[in-house]
Design a protein around this motif. Sequence first.
Motif: not given
Length: 352
Positions: A97-116, A126-132
């Motif tokens: 959440c801290d990274a996203l509030r600062r507009g920093i992209d977060v990249v994950s290879g887990l089965h537990d999807f960030l975008s869910d 709200a802040h422009g950081g991508k969820l990949i």
Amino acid sequence: MKYEPSALSNYRRIVLLTDGYSTPFLAKTAINLLRYRCDDIAAVIDREFSGQDAFDVFGTGAGVPVLDGVPDDADSVFIGIAPPGGKLPESWRDVICDALRRGIDVVSGLHDFLSDNPEFVSLSEAHGGKLIDVRRNVEKQTATAAAFRDGCLRIHTVGHDCSVGKMVATFEVERELKRRGLDAVFLATGQTGIMISGEGVPIDCVVADFVNGAAESLVRRNEQHDFVLVEGQGCISHPSFSAVTLGLLHGCAPHGLIYCYEVGREQVKGLDGVPLLPMRRLIQAYEMAASLRHPCSVIGIAMNSRQLNESEAQSERERVSQEFGLPVCDVYRDGAGVLADAVVQLRQEVIG
């Protein structure tokens, strides 16, 4: 959101998140990113080891600091673990959440999807950081079995279990072929390989009917290269993961296989009490299964000798090479030269 081809390779200030999970078993994604993309890694986050150097924690990544939070100059946070089940640790929510509030992209290879995750999505919007989510994919093509380009030699790594070094062996053979001035390409089929190379197919998250087709399409997009090196997944005898292994074998239709194993491992990873099959039986099974789609044989053996000293590794290498009549090496200890030699020789035999 699904990653865009090559987009992951654009990050130059990556922060690896391994907080509380900085072990060789769990943090293999971070370890391999430190090994193969170290110039792009700005820091590692693990509060227990904050203030140390990544090399002291992981045995690789010298000069990369371990911190207790996301630095201001980061352009992305990469989830650096591959735990059983692929779940995101709940304790990491605040860091993400801290990274996203600062507009920093977060990249994950887990089965537990960030975008869910509704909270992550809201902060991203709200802040422009991508969820990949590297594993999220839209593969919906069955295999056609149409012939590949005649000049495209396909090599595939297979193994006696999960996590024995198939990705590393594939990378190192590609590096050695390129060092010789040859036209080779590494094709990633897992989260870590995709994060390193920037492109690939997360084969263990493709719908079963489309696994073969996804592997075939991946090769088709790269068949202009003379040497196509396809990263392996799972094991053909693993009770949990054999399906993706067979799908890759039939989808990429390899000319040759490099068999990977870890010295001393006796039980199937993740299944206590289930013994691994003998190496000869597995090699025969791989050759038979692959040849159902395309004539194929094992041309070399990649040995993971991390538990051995130098003398023990040499004895093991000589024993296995004599037993199977194949070149054997530990790509870390010995380099990948003998495996690259076998690949070049195979090309001369089947393509000319």
